[in-house]
Design an enzyme around this catalytic site. Structure first.
Site, PDB file in Angstrom:
ATOM      1  N   ILE A 148       2.463   8.236   6.332  1.00  0.00           N
ATOM      2  CA  ILE A 148       1.064   7.855   6.155  1.00  0.00           C
ATOM      3  C   ILE A 148       1.297   6.421   5.504  1.00  0.00           C
ATOM      4  O   ILE A 148       0.620   5.615   5.729  1.00  0.00           O
ATOM      5  CB  ILE A 148       0.327   8.869   5.248  1.00  0.00           C
ATOM      6  CG1 ILE A 148       0.135  10.094   5.720  1.00  0.00           C
ATOM      7  CG2 ILE A 148      -0.904   8.352   4.593  1.00  0.00           C
ATOM      8  CD1 ILE A 148      -0.646  11.093   4.911  1.00  0.00           C
ATOM      9  N   ASP A 149       2.383   6.616   4.364  1.00  0.00           N
ATOM     10  CA  ASP A 149       2.418   5.270   3.512  1.00  0.00           C
ATOM     11  C   ASP A 149       4.073   4.721   3.524  1.00  0.00           C
ATOM     12  O   ASP A 149       4.693   4.893   2.444  1.00  0.00           O
ATOM     13  CB  ASP A 149       1.841   5.471   1.991  1.00  0.00           C
ATOM     14  CG  ASP A 149       0.404   5.386   2.127  1.00  0.00           C
ATOM     15  OD1 ASP A 149      -0.249   4.643   2.822  1.00  0.00           O
ATOM     16  OD2 ASP A 149      -0.088   6.113   1.169  1.00  0.00           O
TER      17      ASP A 149
END
Length: 145
Positions: A26-27
């Site tokens: 995700i990040d």
């Protein structure tokens, strides 16, 4: 990254008796060349998908339909460091339409985003309906072949 991936794989394998072939970061803030090798060879991934991408890079890739690439991580490791990589067109929010910015026939349909699960029960009920409908259509289409 590797320790967390191994812990997650172990938990899923022990709970569900499944081995993951794809990863979703995700990040991810910063990648090195060796990560493609580690993700491919050490975790067994066939693909990795990213949500966090520089907005200018994302816009360019959407424009020229290059959100999907073969990440060639290291010349030293050769083809064993290659892994299919994909940047999400719209972070990981539900899209209005993604098919027009990809080169492939398959579209990963992401649901949710940061701070979007205040009404999780509603989200999951709607996803269940969507999954049911997609499975129904798939079944009907396969019978017509």
């Amino acid at each position: 990254m590797i320790v967390q991936t191994i812990l997650g794989h172990h938990a899923i394998k022990s709970q569900f008796k499944k081995t993951l072939r794809a990863g979703w970061q995700i990040d991810p803030f910063g990648h090195s060349a060796v990560q493609a090798y580690l993700l491919r060879e050490e975790t067994g991934f066939e693909s990795i998908h990213f949500a966090q991408v520089n907005y200018q890079n994302r816009a360019k890739r959407k424009g020229d339909k290059s959100l999907e690439v073969v990440w060639r991580g290291s010349k030293t490791f050769g083809s064993s460091s290659q892994i299919f990589a994909n940047a999400f067109p719209v972070h990981y929010s539900p899209p209005s339409a993604k098919a027009n910015v990809t080169r492939i026939n398959h579209v990963m349909w992401t649901m949710g985003d940061e701070f979007q699960y205040q009404y999780a029960e509603t989200w999951f009920k709607q996803m269940d309906k969507l999954i049911h409908y997609v499975n129904l259509v798939s079944c009907i289409c396969s019978k017509n072949l």
